[in-house]
Each structure stands twice: as C-alpha cells, then as structure tokens.
Scaffold this motif. Structure first.
Motif, PDB file in Angstrom:
ATOM      1  N   ASN A  65      38.904  35.332 -12.416  1.00 55.06           N
ATOM      2  CA  ASN A  65      39.958  34.417 -12.873  1.00 55.06           C
ATOM      3  C   ASN A  65      41.311  35.128 -12.822  1.00 55.06           C
ATOM      4  O   ASN A  65      41.900  35.455 -13.852  1.00 55.06           O
ATOM      5  N   VAL A  66      41.786  35.360 -11.612  1.00 54.88           N
ATOM      6  CA  VAL A  66      43.035  36.101 -11.441  1.00 54.88           C
ATOM      7  C   VAL A  66      44.065  35.346 -10.608  1.00 54.88           C
ATOM      8  O   VAL A  66      45.255  35.533 -10.783  1.00 54.88           O
ATOM      9  N   ILE A  96      48.750  23.217 -13.116  1.00 56.89           N
ATOM     10  CA  ILE A  96      50.054  22.746 -13.579  1.00 56.89           C
ATOM     11  C   ILE A  96      50.355  23.352 -14.942  1.00 56.89           C
ATOM     12  O   ILE A  96      49.523  23.379 -15.823  1.00 56.89           O
ATOM     13  N   GLN A  97      51.571  23.834 -15.101  1.00 55.32           N
ATOM     14  CA  GLN A  97      51.990  24.425 -16.363  1.00 55.32           C
ATOM     15  C   GLN A  97      52.976  23.509 -17.061  1.00 55.32           C
ATOM     16  O   GLN A  97      53.749  22.823 -16.423  1.00 55.32           O
ATOM     17  N   ARG A 119      45.679  32.368 -10.482  1.00 53.87           N
ATOM     18  CA  ARG A 119      45.828  31.215 -11.362  1.00 53.87           C
ATOM     19  C   ARG A 119      47.186  31.285 -12.016  1.00 53.87           C
ATOM     20  O   ARG A 119      47.858  32.312 -11.997  1.00 53.87           O
ATOM     21  N   VAL A 126      40.778  31.885  -2.547  1.00 54.02           N
ATOM     22  CA  VAL A 126      40.715  30.449  -2.760  1.00 54.02           C
ATOM     23  C   VAL A 126      41.941  30.050  -3.559  1.00 54.02           C
ATOM     24  O   VAL A 126      42.081  30.412  -4.712  1.00 54.02           O
ATOM     25  N   SER A 185      53.432  40.079  -1.197  1.00 53.09           N
ATOM     26  CA  SER A 185      53.392  38.702  -1.669  1.00 53.09           C
ATOM     27  C   SER A 185      52.425  38.663  -2.834  1.00 53.09           C
ATOM     28  O   SER A 185      51.529  39.497  -2.936  1.00 53.09           O
ATOM     29  N   PHE A 186      52.638  37.697  -3.692  1.00 51.40           N
ATOM     30  CA  PHE A 186      51.977  37.740  -4.996  1.00 51.40           C
ATOM     31  C   PHE A 186      51.209  36.465  -5.259  1.00 51.40           C
ATOM     32  O   PHE A 186      51.654  35.379  -4.909  1.00 51.40           O
ATOM     33  N   TYR A 187      50.063  36.632  -5.889  1.00 56.75           N
ATOM     34  CA  TYR A 187      49.320  35.455  -6.320  1.00 56.75           C
ATOM     35  C   TYR A 187      50.141  34.729  -7.356  1.00 56.75           C
ATOM     36  O   TYR A 187      50.779  35.335  -8.194  1.00 56.75           O
ATOM     37  N   ARG A 188      50.058  33.413  -7.250  1.00 55.55           N
ATOM     38  CA  ARG A 188      50.879  32.628  -8.172  1.00 55.55           C
ATOM     39  C   ARG A 188      49.989  32.057  -9.225  1.00 55.55           C
ATOM     40  O   ARG A 188      49.832  31.172  -9.687  1.00 55.55           O
ATOM     41  N   PHE A 205      49.609  31.496 -15.278  1.00 53.65           N
ATOM     42  CA  PHE A 205      49.471  32.253 -16.530  1.00 53.65           C
ATOM     43  C   PHE A 205      48.732  31.385 -17.554  1.00 53.65           C
ATOM     44  O   PHE A 205      48.988  30.191 -17.670  1.00 53.65           O
ATOM     45  N   TRP A 211      50.940  43.805 -14.317  1.00 53.07           N
ATOM     46  CA  TRP A 211      51.822  43.169 -13.330  1.00 53.07           C
ATOM     47  C   TRP A 211      53.133  43.940 -13.213  1.00 53.07           C
ATOM     48  O   TRP A 211      53.600  44.271 -12.121  1.00 53.07           O
ATOM     49  N   THR A 260      46.440  26.105  -7.935  1.00 53.18           N
ATOM     50  CA  THR A 260      47.466  26.325  -8.938  1.00 53.18           C
ATOM     51  C   THR A 260      47.294  25.305 -10.038  1.00 53.18           C
ATOM     52  O   THR A 260      47.134  24.131  -9.766  1.00 53.18           O
ATOM     53  N   LEU A 297      40.256  35.527  -4.903  1.00 50.00           N
ATOM     54  CA  LEU A 297      41.590  35.796  -4.382  1.00 50.00           C
ATOM     55  C   LEU A 297      41.900  34.949  -3.177  1.00 50.00           C
ATOM     56  O   LEU A 297      43.047  34.704  -2.845  1.00 50.00           O
TER      57      LEU A 297
END
Lengths: 570, 208
Positions: free
Chosen positions: B145-146, B19-20, B148, B14, B205-208, B150, B166, B17, B12
C-alpha cells in the motif's frame, strides 16, 4: 503560391498537436500560407518545460501532489499516469474547460492546454496498422469497410517514421509490419532471459522492443535520448517526437506559418452558394474578442473529441445535425483502446545485475490471438497486444516498511534482489453506434459553446478479450519462469472509457457518403475544402497505438489537398 | 523473496489514485523553472515552537539516523516535515499530527523524567517501536500500500515515517549522498553490474 486577396491564408489548421503539427509542416513545405489555431496557452519548446530535470527537493512538497490545487483545477487530468507537479502546466484546466458525462457512465477525457497538445505528453508508442487491421471491418461485419488498404498508407508511414525518428526492431510479422527504424534501445538482462525462455516454451509469442518515437540517433536539431527518464516533463533536446520538437519548427522554418495560441474555434461557417466553408470563427481565450478568418482549405486536427465537437457546433440550414453530417454518423462509433487488465510476475534471476540510465519505454508483445484467422479457443473477435515494463523497486516501494534506524535506512536504500515484469494489455474496441459523443443541451463552457458529453460502454467482446488478456498474460509469465504471478485489473470493468487516451472514430471515413463523414482522403464527402485528420476519421481501432496512423493519414491528406488546389477543384 | 515483497513490487506498477478531500492554501500555477528554484525545504516554517522542533528532529533522526552516510537532520528533514504539516496537510491530518506531538511532549517527560529528544537513541527508538506496534492494524502498513494518496486518517507514527522517508530520499543530501544521483546518464545499460552495498538510483518521478 500567391494567396488570393479574398483569403487571409491559404490553409487554416485547427490544433497544434500531433496531427496539427504535421498538417502545418506538410502544407507550408508545399508553399501554402498557413494559420495554425491553438486553443491552449503558448508554450516555448525548451524554456517552457519548467519541470524538466527538476529533482524532488526543488519541487513544491518534494513532488507530492498539490492536492487542493489539483482537486480544484485538475480533477480529471490528475488521474493519468503522466500527470505530475513537473508538467501540470501542460494539461487542460478542468475547472476552466469542463465536459459532461451521464450518470453511471464515466468517461475520462485527458487533454492538453498548451501549444503542442498531447504530443508533449503521449506515450510515444509508434506502430503501423497491419493489412489485416484495414480489412477487419469488412471481414467480420462490424462498422463499415475501410476505404483504403495498407498499401495506400505504407509510403506515408515511412515518410512519417523517418521524420519523427522511431527506435525499434524488425520482426517480419504480418500483424505488425516493420517500419523505418533507428537502432533499438538495449534490454535488461531479465528481459533477455524471458525472451530466450519464451522462444522455447511459448513460441507463439514475440517479445520485441516497444517501437517508440524516441531518438537513439541524432536527427537535425534533435539529439539522441539522454535517458533521464520522465519524457512527459518535456524534452529540451527534442529527443522524443512532439510537434514542438519537430513538425512546428519545420513549418516555422518555411516562413509561411502563423501560429496563434489562445484561439478557441467556435464554429465553421458553411456557404450554401459555393458549398464550401467560407470562414472560421475564433474566440480569444484571454480577451473573449471574436474574429473570423478565411482560407481556401481547412484542416481539423483538434483531436477526435475537439474536431467532432466543432463540427456538431457548426450546424446550418444545409446541415442541421452538424456540419458535413448528412450521414448522421457524426459523433457516433466512438472508440478507445481498453487497458487496465494484464498480469505481473516476479523474477529472482539476475540479482547481480542492475541498470544504468532510465529507458523511457518497454518491450512489446505483438498481437498473437486471432491472427489471420479466428482461433478455435477464443470467444471474441480481433485481438490485443501487451506493453511490458520492468521494475526494480526503490524506497518508494517500501515507504510503509516497519522498523527504524540504520537497518531501515539500509533497507530503503538497497537495490532489491528481484525484478518485476508487468504486462499491460491493450485491446481493440469494436466500432459501435451506441458509443457516441454529443453536445450537451444544458451545459455550456465559459465561451458559451455547448459542452461535449459522452455516452460510452464497453461490450461483451471487450470483456471477453480482457479475460483472455489476463489468462494469456499469466501463461506467458509462467512460460517465462516467473517465481510469482498475479493477474491485474478487472475484466468486467476494464479501464474507464477514455483512459486509454486513444479516443477515435466519430467522423469516420468510408466510400459510402450515406454511412461516413469523410472520404478516403480525409476530405468531407459534402464539403470539399474541409479535411479532418485527427483520430476522428478512424473507421476501426486495431489494437496498436494509433498516433502514427493519424500522422500518416494527415500527411497523405495534405498531399491530396494541395493536388486538388493545383487542379482547381478546391 | 516472498509474497509480501512481490505485492509491494506489483503495487508500484498498478496505478490508481484515491480522491482526497480539498485542503487549503491554493498555490498558483508554476511560473518558474524548477531545477533552478530554491529548495522547497529552505522556505521559512513557523508552525512549531523550539521544544516541538527538537522532538520532531529527534524522531526524524531516529527513523533515518546518520550512519556512515548522512541522516535526516543532515538532510533538512525536520524543516521539510514542519513545512508539509503547515502547508500540505489538511485539517484532519494536522490535528492528528499536533495531537501526537502534544502526547509525546507530555507523556515522555512523565514516564522518563526528560523530553523525548534527551533520551538516548535506543530509548528514542523504543518509544517509536511501541507506537508502531500500536498502529500496526492501520491500512498504512498493508503490504504494497504505497502507490496511493496520502492516508488522511493514518496514525501519528505513520505520518512521521512517511514524511521522514519521503523528505529524506527526495532531499539533495539523500539523493546524492545516500542514493545515487545521475540526471544525465546519456546511455542505457540494462546489464550494469551490481556491487555489494550499491544503493538505488534516485528517482526523478514520484508515485502520487
């Protein structure tokens, strides 16, 4: 002061961020009529903070990123931790305002796109450079000597700290001078335990409050922190320092500031007859209309990259390689702090303790390597500090847990029994000529201005320091009694250059005009009515977060400029 | 506490992101003060038919049921899932979802003689457990692995769980009635007593 009719303003400040706000405040309070030019969009303090206090269910996709939009418009900006759906409108639009990098040499340039600049988005860490920091170049021969020492800057540090409001704890350390602090924020129980253990088992380590520009006591027009958590979404109570909450309102209160958003500065015009800047050329970002303004004195506060780009784009017959660039160092000696390496540990104590409120900062481990002398066991010069953070997980940390039903619901809702303590290294970067920015020869932006391009690589000194950061981080966590520890990051690659968001150098100050762009008062050696006070003046980087130093030098330069105006020199 | 829990917590902290690939439906910039906006899940959704909606609602409720506190249906999670699949998923993700839903629609009646949403709750969970066991090699289940982007090729069951969890814990019901909600704490106390059964604070605030 009466503005002479040949001038539109007494002073023009380029940029409305952390240093532009200070220049606006100091110059207007000394009676000057000031124009502040901001290339970003207008944004109102308070009402412009569209995502402040917005819970997940009010946000599009409940806070998950708008991937298509971000891919299109924010491919760089979205990489930074502070970027979110709630504050996306604060950031630079990368599609509209691109920059260039070289193949295999990435550089992250995180920028704002609104009035207030990155002062809205900064990490609010506020540290003084030490006397040793100002002597580092002279001592080890990297870069050029600073033309000023700690004592020259100390009163200006105090002036800035008192105005912006910094919470912290005095420690009496030579390598991290104390400042003017508001009362420090409280600690987590596990942080107190870690500190007690370190005092016995690692006495060379100091664990102190991160000195942070967030109020714990009210200041005029600003309220003490309400601990909601995500400062970077904007703070309508002005509890963290930004130019929007503090310096721009002070400048506005004088009645002497004009602030123009959407004003992209194209170039400065140099008059060979007078040896001064005679005009500044501005493009309206909405209409593309061009116009010029004239002033007695010009302050560049457009960020390191922005100001240097502007100087490079302001060449003339007298300065063919960029304005005020007789030395040839303009654009060179680019620095950034490296991060991305550290260590993390898990603690099983205090499983009966939790927290109330969201403390928007952490603790700090001041530099302890090569302090006062070169350590026998280091293979690098200079040093680093650690910023630390406590994490108690929640459902997001178990998003991929197995199972279903009531048991899963309980597991995801419950407070985990453990605490995680993260130590992130912030390492000093040496000033090196090869690290530079320049104007792209082929790529232009939508206004026809050459794009800025970067060429930056870390050196062996930074990599050796990165390795030490991991080793020492693990030593500290073990000394603190962590149940599990793990190094973070890769000391070979470190962070992507620019990702420290502490880009600095490129118009450094020095006593020798043959080796520097600015003199000891941030004034261009060759152009007396030109001052540059954002991070571009930095002659070395220290390992501490630099914004306080930028602000202190800005206030000092304003004082000097007004003095020179009074003496008829400018 | 074990190594896996540690990795979860450490991950959490570290950032990183991935790329999508670009999706569709570009939104224009926010012009609205979000805290006073309509709830996202109150927007109309028109991707699924009624039979599909009954299945999605039953799955969401099987993942996060009503207990002594509200469950997924109480919190509007089925609407959230339909909106996300329609507006946020890319084509690959949506194809996986729709194929998975088609499979449930056809396979369960063939096997049990009635649709998924008419199975008893133990039966519903058993179906999901088999899907989870079949998907356990997916990177989606990798410890920690959270934090990250989608995972676009994640199996149907992983999509269902991620959207349900979520959607639930960011819903007004989940934030206020299951977690603890306090947008204006006014103070910080790092030694706040923890009582048995206490739940975490709802994050802002939310992990992206």
């Amino acid at each position: 002061m009466k503005t002479e009719h040949k001038y539109d303003f007494d002073a023009i400040v380029v940029g409305s961020g952390i240093t532009g706000g200070w220049a606006a405040k100091e110059l207007t309070e000394k009676g000057l009529k000031v124009l502040v030019l901001e290339r970003g969009k207008d944004l109102q303090h308070g009402s412009g903070y569209l995502g402040e206090h917005a819970p997940g269910y009010k946000q599009p996709f409940h806070g998950k990123p708008d991937r298509a939009l971000e891919e299109r418009d924010y491919p760089v900006q979205r990489k930074v931790y502070a970027f979110s759906t709630a504050n996306r409108h604060f950031w630079n639009n990368d599609r509209e305002n691109p920059y260039a990098t070289e193949e295999g040499k990435p550089f992250d340039w995180f920028r704002s796109g609104v009035v207030g600049g990155r002062s809205l988005l900064w990490g609010r860490q506020t540290y003084r450079f030490s006397p040793e920091d100002f002597k580092a170049n002279a001592t080890d021969g990297h870069g050029i000597p600073w033309p000023v020492g700690y004592d020259d800057v100390a009163p200006w540090y105090s002036r800035v700290e008192k105005f912006i409001g910094v919470n912290g704890r005095k420690e009496g350390l030579a390598q991290l001078p104390d400042g003017e602090f508001q009362k420090p924020m409280p600690w987590f129980a596990i942080e107190k335990t870690i500190q007690q253990r370190l005092r016995k088992s690692a006495p060379d380590i100091t664990l102190t409050n991160a000195r942070t520009a967030i109020l714990t006591e009210d200041l005029p027009g600003r309220a003490a922190c309400h601990y909601c958590g995500p400062c970077e979404n904007g703070c309508s109570t002005g509890s963290y320092f930004s130019s929007q909450s503090s310096t721009l309102p002070a400048a506005r209160a004088t009645g002497k500031m004009t602030l123009k958003p959407d004003s992209v500065v194209e170039r400065l015009q140099y008059d060979e007859g007078t040896g001064r800047i005679s005009a500044i050329h501005v493009i309206d970002a909405q209409t593309n209309a061009r116009r010029a303004y004239r002033a007695r004195v010009y302050f560049l506060c457009a960020s390191t990259v922005g100001s240097t780009q502007l100087l490079l784009n302001s060449s003339s017959a007298a300065f063919p390689n960029g304005l005020a660039n007789r030395s040839g160092v303009l654009g060179r000696y680019l620095m950034d702090h490296f991060l991305g390496v550290g260590a993390v540990g898990m603690f099983s104590e205090h499983s009966d303790s939790y927290f109330y409120g969201n403390r928007p900062t952490g603790l700090y481990v001041p530099r302890f390597r090569n302090v006062g002398k070169q350590d026998d066991d280091t293979d690098f010069i200079r040093g680093y500090g650690f910023q630390t953070m406590i994490n108690s997980s929640n459902w997001m940390g178990q998003l991929n847990a197995k199972g279903f039903g009531g048991a899963l619901k309980s597991q995801l809702s419950a407070i985990p029994p453990t605490w995680t303590f993260y130590m992130g290294g912030f390492g000093e970067c040496l000033p090196r000529k090869r690290n530079h920015l320049y104007l792209s020869k082929s790529k232009k932006d939508r206004f026809g201005i050459p794009q800025v391009a970067f060429d930056f690589e870390w050196s062996d000194n930074e990599r050796a320091m990165g390795k030490d950061i991991q080793q020492e981080g693990l030593r500290i966590l073990e000394a603190a009694g962590a149940a599990f520890t793990m190094p973070i990051g890769d000391a070979q690659t470190l962070s992507v250059p620019g990702a420290g968001i502490h880009e600095m150098g490129t118009a450094r100050m020095g006593d020798d005009p043959g080796e520097s762009v600015l003199n000891r008062y941030n004034q261009a050696h060759d152009v007396p009515n030109l001052f540059v006070t954002d991070g571009s003046f930095m002659t070395s980087a220290s390992c501490v977060n630099p914004s306080l130093t930028y602000m202190a030098f800005t206030a000092r330069a304003c004082d000097y400029a007004v003095q020179q105006i009074g003496e008829g020199v400018i | 506490m074990n190594r896996r829990e540690f990795l979860e917590c450490a991950a959490l902290l570290v950032s990183g992101t991935v790329i999508q690939a670009p999706a569709f439906a570009l939104n224009e910039e926010q012009q609205q003060y979000l805290a006073t906006a309509d709830d996202y899940a109150s927007r109309p959704a028109n991707l699924l038919n009624e039979a599909q909606r009954r299945i999605v609602a039953a799955v969401a409720e099987a993942i996060i049921p009503r207990t002594d506190t509200p469950g997924a249906i109480d919190a509007g999670v089925p609407d959230f899932i339909e909106l996300m699949v329609a507006d946020w998923f890319n084509e690959q993700e949506r194809a996986i979802f729709m194929a998975g839903l088609e499979d449930l629609s056809a396979r369960i009646p063939a096997e049990f003689g009635k649709p998924y949403d008419e199975l008893d709750s133990a039966g519903q969970v058993a179906v999901l457990e088999r899907m989870e066991a079949a998907a356990e090699d997916s990177p989606w289940y990798q410890p920690g692995n959270v934090r990250r982007a989608f995972i676009s090729d994640a199996p149907f069951i992983c999509q269902l769980k991620e959207l349900t969890i979520w959607g639930f814990f960011t819903s007004e019901t989940g934030m206020k009635q299951v977690l603890r909600y306090n947008p204006m704490p006014m103070k910080f106390n790092g030694e706040y007593a923890r009582a048995p059964g206490d739940t975490t604070w709802a994050p802002f605030s939310f992990y992206r």
